[in-house]
Design a protein around this motif. Structure first.
Motif, PDB file in Angstrom:
ATOM      1  N   ASP A  20       0.955  -1.041   0.010  1.00 46.56           N
ATOM      2  CA  ASP A  20       0.004   0.035   0.142  1.00 46.56           C
ATOM      3  C   ASP A  20       0.841   1.337   0.162  1.00 46.56           C
ATOM      4  OD1 ASP A  20      -1.982  -1.876   0.225  1.00 46.56           O
ATOM      5  OD2 ASP A  20      -2.829  -1.242   2.136  1.00 46.56           O
ATOM      6  N   ILE A  53       2.749   1.863  -3.323  1.00 56.10           N
ATOM      7  CA  ILE A  53       1.616   2.321  -4.365  1.00 56.10           C
ATOM      8  C   ILE A  53       1.475   3.534  -4.159  1.00 56.10           C
ATOM      9  CG2 ILE A  53      -0.451   1.737  -5.676  1.00 56.10           C
ATOM     10  CD1 ILE A  53       1.672  -0.101  -6.238  1.00 56.10           C
ATOM     11  N   ASP A  54       0.913   4.061  -2.989  1.00 56.72           N
ATOM     12  CA  ASP A  54       0.630   5.369  -2.643  1.00 56.72           C
ATOM     13  C   ASP A  54       1.500   6.179  -3.164  1.00 56.72           C
ATOM     14  OD1 ASP A  54      -1.845   4.760  -1.481  1.00 56.72           O
ATOM     15  OD2 ASP A  54      -1.075   4.742   0.426  1.00 56.72           O
ATOM     16  N   ARG A  91      -5.164   4.783  -4.779  1.00 51.13           N
ATOM     17  CA  ARG A  91      -5.209   3.251  -4.537  1.00 51.13           C
ATOM     18  C   ARG A  91      -6.567   3.057  -4.431  1.00 51.13           C
ATOM     19  NH1 ARG A  91      -4.838   1.178   0.561  1.00 51.13           N
ATOM     20  NH2 ARG A  91      -3.538   3.023   1.154  1.00 51.13           N
ATOM     21  N   THR A 150      -3.272  -4.317  -2.722  1.00 52.20           N
ATOM     22  CA  THR A 150      -2.178  -4.483  -3.697  1.00 52.20           C
ATOM     23  C   THR A 150      -1.290  -5.535  -2.843  1.00 52.20           C
ATOM     24  OG1 THR A 150      -1.065  -3.039  -1.662  1.00 52.20           O
ATOM     25  CG2 THR A 150      -2.160  -1.768  -3.441  1.00 52.20           C
ATOM     26  N   ALA A 173      -1.718  -4.086  -8.238  1.00 51.99           N
ATOM     27  CA  ALA A 173      -2.494  -3.106  -7.281  1.00 51.99           C
ATOM     28  C   ALA A 173      -3.895  -2.825  -8.286  1.00 51.99           C
ATOM     29  CB  ALA A 173      -1.825  -1.959  -7.273  1.00 51.99           C
ATOM     30  N   ILE A 193      -6.112   0.429  -8.773  1.00 49.78           N
ATOM     31  CA  ILE A 193      -6.349   1.901  -8.625  1.00 49.78           C
ATOM     32  C   ILE A 193      -7.490   2.522  -9.372  1.00 49.78           C
ATOM     33  CG2 ILE A 193      -3.661   2.013  -8.190  1.00 49.78           C
ATOM     34  CD1 ILE A 193      -3.373   2.653 -11.372  1.00 49.78           C
TER      35      ILE A 193
END
Length: 226
Positions: free
Chosen positions: A30, A33-34, A89, A93, A105, A107
């Protein structure tokens, strides 16, 4: 014997559905990906894609008045789309390290907005109006992988739009021509949808690839080759 055979069959099925030469470690990604999407959002703004210009179009319509059929048209232009930089997101993930380093992921976009200037004409009389578009959601799933020796960065192996949510279009200012709303609203929704899908699959995908190519995912220390 029957129970053992069933158990063995189940194990084989699981092995075939999730092949891995090494027993890879998987965990949520997470935070990574953020960070990636924050950089994607900034690049979207830097490239002038939020707000983005929307293409316009024109529809024709007709109405019977007594024994005469009159024809008119409505065009929508000066379009703008706000919200591409809200990409974030939206679901699970995963970062897996095994034979290679893989990440996946969910999104997407939520509550994006768009607008148009509308001009409708009938029998030489033109009426000015405006259209507001609310884009409920757009969901994307992607996967990327890179060699375990980190000889190259993450490369997208899958990128797809999994859902396009409801597109709500409201038009105000048509006055006596509000009977053309159905056709006009449908045309505007089709234009917005027809514009955003190739934009996501093209420039936005390319921006994501550029970002992850330079951002190393968090790899467990035991898999770092020295």
């Amino acid at each position: 014997m029957l129970v053992s055979a069933i158990a063995i069959s189940c194990l084989l099925a699981l092995a075939n559905s999730h092949p891995a030469a090494r027993s890879g470690d998987c965990s949520a990604a997470d935070d990574y990906i953020d960070q990636v999407l924050a950089n994607v959002a900034q690049m979207v703004i830097d490239q002038g894609l939020d707000p983005a210009a929307l293409p316009g179009d024109k529809i024709s319509f007709s109405q019977d008045i007594g024994f005469i059929t009159v024809h008119g048209s409505a065009r929508y232009d000066q379009g703008h789309f706000n919200g591409l930089s809200t990409i974030h997101r939206t679901g699970a993930t995963e970062l897996c390290v095994g034979d290679n380093i893989g990440i996946n992921a969910n999104i997407g976009l939520r509550d994006a907005r768009a607008g148009y200037h509308v001009a409708a004409e009938l029998m030489g009389v033109e009426v000015g109006a405006s259209a507001e578009v609310k884009f409920a959601s757009l969901d994307i799933y992607f996967e990327a992988s890179m060699p375990l020796d980190q000889s190259s960065g993450l490369q997208l192996t899958r990128f797809e739009i999994t859902n396009v949510g409801h597109i709500d279009v409201s038009v105000s200012g048509l006055g006596p021509l509000d009977w053309i709303l159905g056709k006009l609203v449908g045309a505007i929704a089709d234009t917005v949808k027809g514009w955003i899908i190739p934009l996501i699959e093209g420039p936005i995908r390319d921006i994501l690839q550029d970002i992850i190519d330079d951002m190393m995912p968090p790899i467990p220390a035991k898999y770092i080759l020295v």
